[in-house]
Design an enzyme around this catalytic site. Structure first.
Site, PDB file in Angstrom:
ATOM      1  N   GLY A 139       4.021  -4.427  -0.937  1.00  0.00           N
ATOM      2  CA  GLY A 139       3.800  -3.372  -0.082  1.00  0.00           C
ATOM      3  C   GLY A 139       2.344  -2.696  -0.407  1.00  0.00           C
ATOM      4  CD  GLU A 140       3.141   1.043  -1.401  1.00  0.00           C
ATOM      5  OE1 GLU A 140       3.935   0.136  -1.812  1.00  0.00           O
ATOM      6  OE2 GLU A 140       3.701   1.968  -0.653  1.00  0.00           O
ATOM      7  N   PRO A 141       0.531  -2.791  -3.318  1.00  0.00           N
ATOM      8  CG  PRO A 141       1.671  -4.036  -5.152  1.00  0.00           C
ATOM      9  CD  PRO A 141       1.766  -3.030  -3.637  1.00  0.00           C
ATOM     10  N   PRO A 142      -1.235  -5.187  -2.194  1.00  0.00           N
ATOM     11  CG  PRO A 142      -0.313  -6.100  -0.449  1.00  0.00           C
ATOM     12  CD  PRO A 142      -0.054  -5.317  -1.691  1.00  0.00           C
ATOM     13  CG  MET A 143      -2.516  -1.175   0.579  1.00  0.00           C
ATOM     14  SD  MET A 143      -2.039   0.754   0.718  1.00  0.00           S
ATOM     15  CE  MET A 143      -3.377   1.228   1.557  1.00  0.00           C
TER      16      MET A 143
END
Length: 217
Positions: A160-164
């Site tokens: 979810g957030e990690p690749p941001m």
């Protein structure tokens, strides 16, 4: 750490910007990194149990006159442990990346002199759209890397957030393109590329002057 490094320079100047500039001139390293020691605090509920790693490579093209960009391609490789559902995880990776691209490139919150938001519609605030996504977006997950954490569900990791954070690669690709244009016109000085890197910000960073707008013979 940074306070200790800057102390000699702040003794000569109370101005923060001047002290930092003097430190940079003296080749003092002004960044610091850290790593959380989970084993040292096994009972601390705020300690993360594992880390998620990823890498991205981006290719962009910019129009130096208008500041418009085209994201030619983005390749992402993420460590998701043993994925429970690859379709869900890939969708989360793509969605997180594209959401961050909006934050980095288009979603400009315009405010007036009092700090109040001066625009409440898409005329000023532009979310990332379907026509803005990279022309080629390749997302893959590292194979055969189960998460050894005892808290992991069947060896998986959160998505979810990690690749941001990986969307920063697109921003730096834009910055490199701007730097290449500036070098072509003989400008090699430092420049600021504001966030979000809107067409206006990119055009300003390019610094294209009217005198340079000539037709070749």
């Amino acid at each position: 750490i940074l306070r200790e490094r800057l102390a000699p320079f702040r003794a000569y100047s109370a101005d923060w910007a001047d002290a930092c500039a003097a430190a940079v001139s003296a080749s003092v390293h002004l960044s610091a990194t850290g790593w959380n020691d989970v084993q040292g605090n096994p009972d601390d509920a705020d300690d993360p149990d594992y880390a998620i790693y990823g890498v991205a490579v981006a290719e962009v093209e910019i129009d130096c006159l208008s500041g418009e960009i085209e994201i030619s391609s983005v390749d992402v490789l993420m460590d998701e442990g043993s994925s429970l559902n690859s379709d869900v995880d890939v969708g989360q990776l793509e969605g997180g990346l594209v959401m961050a691209l909006g934050w980095l490139l288009t979603e400009d919150c315009v405010v007036d002199a009092t700090g109040a938001q001066s625009g409440d519609g898409t005329w000023d605030y532009k979310p990332f759209g379907a026509q803005d996504v990279p022309l080629e977006l390749n997302v893959s997950m590292l194979a055969n890397t189960p998460n050894p954490s005892p808290l992991a569900v069947l060896g998986s990791k959160a998505s979810g957030e990690p690749p941001m954070q990986l969307a920063a690669g697109v921003y730096f690709a834009i910055r490199a393109a701007v730097a290449a244009f500036r070098s072509d016109v003989g400008e090699t000085s430092w420049f600021d590329l504001a966030l979000p890197a809107t067409p206006e910000a990119i055009r300003d960073a390019c610094g294209c002057a009217d005198a340079q707008l000539t037709l070749g013979s």
